[in-house]
Write a protein that holds these residues in place. Structure first.
Motif, PDB file in Angstrom:
ATOM      1  N   ASN A  26       0.852  -1.182   0.000  1.00 57.48           N
ATOM      2  CA  ASN A  26       0.000   0.000   0.000  1.00 57.48           C
ATOM      3  C   ASN A  26       0.890   1.234   0.000  1.00 57.48           C
ATOM      4  O   ASN A  26       1.794   1.368   0.831  1.00 57.48           O
ATOM      5  N   ALA A  27       0.658   2.171  -0.924  1.00 58.10           N
ATOM      6  CA  ALA A  27       1.572   3.306  -1.106  1.00 58.10           C
ATOM      7  C   ALA A  27       1.633   4.204   0.126  1.00 58.10           C
ATOM      8  O   ALA A  27       2.718   4.615   0.552  1.00 58.10           O
ATOM      9  N   ALA A  28       0.471   4.518   0.709  1.00 58.05           N
ATOM     10  CA  ALA A  28       0.457   5.393   1.881  1.00 58.05           C
ATOM     11  C   ALA A  28       1.134   4.725   3.071  1.00 58.05           C
ATOM     12  O   ALA A  28       1.871   5.369   3.827  1.00 58.05           O
ATOM     13  N   GLU A  29       0.893   3.425   3.229  1.00 62.91           N
ATOM     14  CA  GLU A  29       1.515   2.702   4.333  1.00 62.91           C
ATOM     15  C   GLU A  29       3.024   2.618   4.143  1.00 62.91           C
ATOM     16  O   GLU A  29       3.791   2.757   5.109  1.00 62.91           O
ATOM     17  N   LEU A  30       3.461   2.413   2.914  1.00 63.41           N
ATOM     18  CA  LEU A  30       4.893   2.344   2.653  1.00 63.41           C
ATOM     19  C   LEU A  30       5.559   3.696   2.880  1.00 63.41           C
ATOM     20  O   LEU A  30       6.665   3.777   3.426  1.00 63.41           O
ATOM     21  N   GLU A  31       4.888   4.774   2.504  1.00 64.18           N
ATOM     22  CA  GLU A  31       5.428   6.116   2.743  1.00 64.18           C
ATOM     23  C   GLU A  31       5.619   6.356   4.241  1.00 64.18           C
ATOM     24  O   GLU A  31       6.664   6.860   4.682  1.00 64.18           O
ATOM     25  N   TYR A  32       4.611   5.993   5.039  1.00 62.83           N
ATOM     26  CA  TYR A  32       4.705   6.133   6.497  1.00 62.83           C
ATOM     27  C   TYR A  32       5.873   5.304   7.028  1.00 62.83           C
ATOM     28  O   TYR A  32       6.662   5.768   7.873  1.00 62.83           O
TER      29      TYR A  32
END
Length: 362
Positions: A26-32
């Motif tokens: 998941n892009a948002a989770e990976l960014e976090y």
């Protein structure tokens, strides 16, 4: 301006040799996760199915677009295109870390089709394809009898592997030995291996799960806290033997169930792959970030598990399972069944987009 305090996971990753990955694409989770010190990520059919739901507005139109561009593709071909595009997005996000660490970090693992678990050639064929998709590919093979054969050949060919569906010391040692044999063959032929970073996962939470389930199945009563240490005991024992034998694959802990799966590994020269919900929970927790790697697992719990739980003994002892027995170990069968089920659920999700139910108004 106030300085932002380092989170517990960021301190884990910066103050100790312990790496952590995001257990999702998941892009948002990976960014976090990257903001909090993560240096890798992973995926599997269950994760991709979850991301499809989380990012439905992105992937539903993309599925229809893929199908329009390839009108003769099967639902499985469309499914794998989606899986690969999710992975490629993650690889791009991790590429700066990959470049900074010269290939030793910054990879995202993509899993071989779980229905291929009995076929060495099918696994290798798909792995070779995956290796063409991005420079920072890590390819997940099962730590089964066929998977070990594929792992050794893939490593010899220069592919970066991640042995998954592994729950026991004996599986981890078999992976470590297979990887070392393959690396030695490459080096003997003059090939560079300095950029390779093979991983051996032990799914410690699923080891705990199987100990608990086997006790329930077999009518075994143990201290309620003992089973929560089973996977940690297996992981730390495997790590000690890896160090003793000089195996070059890096151990990674997966399948998180409670904070001990993070806190008891802090300080180890190992990796952890942590789901987003657990990352946020750990980052908001009062658990002290300190080196517990050298702390022994409570001896009373290990002794009780060894005395009463045969399935723990199989997991904990270095010779607890032979290679032909890996496929029939309870945790292996449970996880293979789960991944295969998740894979077909993902294909069904794609089918629902390709052939919408006409009984329901859009």
């Amino acid at each position: 301006m106030a300085t932002k305090l380092a989170t517990p996971l960021l301190r884990t990753a910066t103050d100790y040799p312990t790496d952590y990955w995001n257990d999702s694409c998941n892009a948002a989770e990976l960014e976090y996760a990257i903001e909090n010190g993560a240096v890798g990520a992973t995926t599997n059919p269950t994760i991709v199915g979850t991301v499809m739901k989380q990012e439905y507005d992105i992937w539903a139109p993309r599925v229809r677009q893929i199908a329009a561009q390839h009108p003769h593709w099967t639902d499985q071909e469309v499914t794998w295109q989606v899986i690969e595009e999710m992975a490629i997005r993650g690889w791009k996000m991790l590429e700066p870390i990959y470049q900074q660490h010269h290939g030793q970090k910054g990879r995202l693992s993509i899993q071989i089709n779980p229905t291929f678990n009995r076929s060495v050639e099918k696994m290798l064929e798909q792995a070779r394809h995956f290796d063409t998709l991005a420079p920072n590919v890590q390819i997940k093979f099962p730590a089964t009898a066929a998977g070990l054969e594929a792992i050794e050949q893939a490593t010899y060919e220069g592919l970066n592997i991640n042995a998954t569906e592994s729950f026991t010391v004996s599986q981890a040692l078999a992976v470590g030995a297979a990887v070392d044999r393959a690396l030695a063959r490459r080096e003997a032929e003059g090939h560079d291996t300095s950029w390779m970073s093979p991983i051996c996962t032990i799914m410690i939470g699923r080891t705990d799960d199987w100990v608990k389930k086997s006790c329930e199945r077999d009518g075994i009563t143990i201290h309620p806290g003992a089973a929560d240490w089973a996977g940690i005991a297996v992981f730390k024992r495997a790590a000690a033997i890896f160090k003793e034998r000089g195996y070059r694959a890096r151990l990674l802990a997966a399948a998180y169930r409670h904070h001990l799966h993070w806190s008891e590994l802090i300080g180890g020269d190992v990796s952890m792959t942590i789901p987003a919900n657990w990352q946020r929970l750990f980052n908001s927790s009062p658990v002290e970030v300190r080196d517990r790697w050298s702390d022994p697992v409570p001896a009373a719990y290990v002794e009780e598990l060894q005395r009463h739980v045969p399935e723990f003994v199989k997991a904990f002892e270095p010779d607890g399972l032979s290679v032909p027995e890996f496929d029939g170990y309870g945790a292996t069968m449970r996880t293979l069944r789960a991944f295969i089920s998740s894979y077909w659920e993902l294909v069904e999700t794609i089918d629902d987009l390709l052939i919408p139910n006409p009984d329901v108004r859009a």
